[in-house]
Design a protein around this motif. Structure first.
Motif, PDB file in Angstrom:
ATOM      1  N   THR A 152      -2.079 -11.642  -3.081  1.00  0.00           N
ATOM      2  CA  THR A 152      -0.681 -11.411  -3.453  1.00  0.00           C
ATOM      3  C   THR A 152      -0.377  -9.921  -3.485  1.00  0.00           C
ATOM      4  N   VAL A 153      -1.279  -9.143  -4.056  1.00  0.00           N
ATOM      5  CA  VAL A 153      -1.089  -7.694  -4.117  1.00  0.00           C
ATOM      6  C   VAL A 153      -1.173  -7.082  -2.721  1.00  0.00           C
ATOM      7  N   LEU A 154      -2.142  -7.511  -1.926  1.00  0.00           N
ATOM      8  CA  LEU A 154      -2.299  -6.959  -0.575  1.00  0.00           C
ATOM      9  C   LEU A 154      -1.103  -7.264   0.323  1.00  0.00           C
ATOM     10  N   ALA A 155      -0.398  -8.348   0.045  1.00  0.00           N
ATOM     11  CA  ALA A 155       0.772  -8.734   0.851  1.00  0.00           C
ATOM     12  C   ALA A 155       2.054  -8.049   0.396  1.00  0.00           C
ATOM     13  N   MET A 156       2.004  -7.324  -0.701  1.00  0.00           N
ATOM     14  CA  MET A 156       3.213  -6.679  -1.223  1.00  0.00           C
ATOM     15  C   MET A 156       3.647  -5.538  -0.314  1.00  0.00           C
ATOM     16  N   GLU A 157       4.965  -5.458  -0.121  1.00  0.00           N
ATOM     17  CA  GLU A 157       5.542  -4.369   0.659  1.00  0.00           C
ATOM     18  C   GLU A 157       6.607  -3.684  -0.176  1.00  0.00           C
ATOM     19  N   LEU A 158       6.709  -2.412  -0.005  1.00  0.00           N
ATOM     20  CA  LEU A 158       7.719  -1.646  -0.699  1.00  0.00           C
ATOM     21  C   LEU A 158       8.917  -1.448   0.235  1.00  0.00           C
ATOM     22  N   PRO A 159      10.099  -1.308  -0.343  1.00  0.00           N
ATOM     23  CA  PRO A 159      11.269  -1.086   0.512  1.00  0.00           C
ATOM     24  C   PRO A 159      11.205   0.285   1.181  1.00  0.00           C
ATOM     25  N   ALA A 160      11.857   0.363   2.310  1.00  0.00           N
ATOM     26  CA  ALA A 160      11.908   1.637   3.036  1.00  0.00           C
ATOM     27  C   ALA A 160      12.721   2.644   2.250  1.00  0.00           C
ATOM     28  N   VAL A 161      12.367   3.898   2.416  1.00  0.00           N
ATOM     29  CA  VAL A 161      13.119   4.974   1.781  1.00  0.00           C
ATOM     30  C   VAL A 161      14.375   5.228   2.584  1.00  0.00           C
ATOM     31  N   GLU A 162      15.484   5.273   1.912  1.00  0.00           N
ATOM     32  CA  GLU A 162      16.765   5.504   2.635  1.00  0.00           C
ATOM     33  C   GLU A 162      17.136   6.949   2.648  1.00  0.00           C
TER      34      GLU A 162
END
Length: 162
Positions: A152-162
């Motif tokens: 679950t942690v390895l699949a986490m993605e952060l949003p792109a920086v705008e």
């Protein structure tokens, strides 16, 4: 056979303590839930603690708020491991409970967990880990649970920086 006791000083503690019960249920561990008040039913507390080993309990998860005497008093009356969960209190947010449970005198240990739901869930998982030491099927379930957490942690993605 019931392996774990989940006890609390009042039914108002259930909102927190149900998280321990949910973890035990998820792993198929037999448990019981009871209200046992250190202050209002001391004879029941003593009886519960004194009969715990003979009834086959491997550990007792005890949630308490306020003065938080339940885990320590249970530990004083049985050699069955007691896992203490501080329940948040109205005025001191559970900090009083945490300090009451964690500050046991030398010789009467209580394993103490975080205040609130996370502490209750972790106490349930700790009980599972204790039982898994002598139960290969339960150990596999626990390893699978941990692997799922990892993935679950390895699949986490952060949003792109705008």
């Amino acid at each position: 056979m019931i392996q774990v006791g989940v006890v609390m000083g009042s039914n108002s503690d259930w909102d927190v303590m149900q998280h321990a019960a949910k973890q035990l249920k998820a792993f198929g561990v037999e448990f019981e839930c009871k209200v046992v008040s250190a202050h209002r039913t001391p004879d029941l507390l003593f009886q519960y603690a004194e009969e715990a080993a003979a009834r086959g309990l491997s550990c007792i998860i005890a949630g308490a708020g306020g003065a938080a005497h339940l885990p320590g008093m249970l530990a004083a009356k049985t050699t069955v491991p007691v896992l203490g969960v501080p329940v948040p209190s109205k005025y001191l947010r559970g900090e009083d409970s945490l300090l009451s449970i964690v500050q046991m005198p030398k010789g009467i240990p209580v394993a103490t967990f975080a205040i609130g739901e996370a502490g209750a869930a972790n106490a349930g998982l700790f009980a599972v880990a204790m039982l898994a030491g002598s139960n290969p099927a339960l150990a596999k379930q626990l390893n699978d649970f941990r692997e799922t957490q990892k993935q679950t942690v390895l699949a986490m993605e952060l949003p792109a920086v705008e």
